[in-house]
Enzyme design. Sequence first.
Site, PDB file in Angstrom:
ATOM      1  N   TYR A  99       0.849  -1.192   0.000  1.00  0.00           N
ATOM      2  CA  TYR A  99       0.000   0.000   0.000  1.00  0.00           C
ATOM      3  C   TYR A  99       0.887   1.246   0.000  1.00  0.00           C
ATOM      4  O   TYR A  99       1.576   1.533   0.973  1.00  0.00           O
ATOM      5  CB  TYR A  99      -0.882  -0.030   1.245  1.00  0.00           C
ATOM      6  CG  TYR A  99      -2.063   0.910   1.251  1.00  0.00           C
ATOM      7  CD1 TYR A  99      -2.339   1.782   0.202  1.00  0.00           C
ATOM      8  CD2 TYR A  99      -2.945   0.911   2.330  1.00  0.00           C
ATOM      9  CE1 TYR A  99      -3.432   2.617   0.224  1.00  0.00           C
ATOM     10  CE2 TYR A  99      -4.053   1.737   2.374  1.00  0.00           C
ATOM     11  CZ  TYR A  99      -4.289   2.595   1.326  1.00  0.00           C
ATOM     12  OH  TYR A  99      -5.379   3.429   1.354  1.00  0.00           O
ATOM     13  N   LYS A 125      -1.058  -1.013  -4.269  1.00  0.00           N
ATOM     14  CA  LYS A 125      -2.263  -0.198  -4.100  1.00  0.00           C
ATOM     15  C   LYS A 125      -1.828   1.243  -3.865  1.00  0.00           C
ATOM     16  O   LYS A 125      -1.028   1.516  -2.970  1.00  0.00           O
ATOM     17  CB  LYS A 125      -3.087  -0.697  -2.910  1.00  0.00           C
ATOM     18  CG  LYS A 125      -4.342   0.121  -2.658  1.00  0.00           C
ATOM     19  CD  LYS A 125      -5.095  -0.364  -1.416  1.00  0.00           C
ATOM     20  CE  LYS A 125      -6.326   0.501  -1.166  1.00  0.00           C
ATOM     21  NZ  LYS A 125      -7.014   0.144   0.090  1.00  0.00           N
TER      22      LYS A 125
END
Length: 319
Positions: free
Chosen positions: A143, A168
């Site tokens: 992330y 992400k």
Amino acid sequence: MTSAPLAARLNRVAGPLFFPVTAYGPDGAVDLDTFRAHVRTGIDAGAAAVFACCGTGEFHALTPEEFRLVVAAAVEETAGEVPVVAGAGYGTALAIQYARLAEEAGADGLLAMPPYLVVADQAGLLSHYTALAAATGLETIVYQRDNAVFTPETVIALAGTPGVIGLKDGYGDLDLMQRIVSAVRTERPGQDFLYFNGLPTAELTGLAYRGIGVTLYSSAVFAFAPDIALAFYRALDSGDTDLADALLDHFYRPLVELRAKGRGYAVSLVKAAVRLGGLDVGEVRTPLTEPPAAHIEELAGIIARGRALLEKYGQERHG
């Protein structure tokens, strides 16, 4: 690597990714029954995957034992219908501990959130995520946000790390993301590395991310209004610009503007919206706070306008 089962399953999704809130009872303890009901509602509505105990699920507020119980409840409720991805974060040692708990609970993968507080250089970040990915047999999505922002060269290295299947992006720099996508495509040809739009209300930037080839996205709206989230997903996917633009103008943009009125609203506003839908998932844990009544009233009006648009366009197309 990306030949792993989770990567293949996420490559075939036909809907937004579901990030459920974590339910608490009146005493403040985790309410697993209500959480299971929340997860079941999302699966029945068409969730493509369940991301448990991540940002919307208040990962930061859960003890290790609570985390394990909540992930296990998500795994039990999904029963293999869709993959379950669990959050993992903090420093390397604690992130590995949470990763192993997620593996014990039966999760299919990890969403590796930024390390706690420190700002590390690229070599340190790469070492952190390499150690986390190696600690379990779970596939890992890294992330990017806040204090974990990567150069294209670091993402090339991450894409070559066993167990890391995707990135992400919650940072929102499209120039950087285009360079990352291009660099990985050039340096690792044929590798199906996954990219996700992970901004707080990803639908608002969905068209922009699609322009650089990023179609997977997390949907906070799906947690409280799956009908609206799915309608937007399908409109975007099919090129129905009339409905997509109407929802952007009269639902998503007002929602983002409301979210900007309070700190922590990316979580507390979502949880309030779930309660407005009739499921008492409790309040957020401190240090987050609840939105005032005026903001919840505004939220209810935004949701009502979104559903009115679905009804209007449905009638026009079938009437």
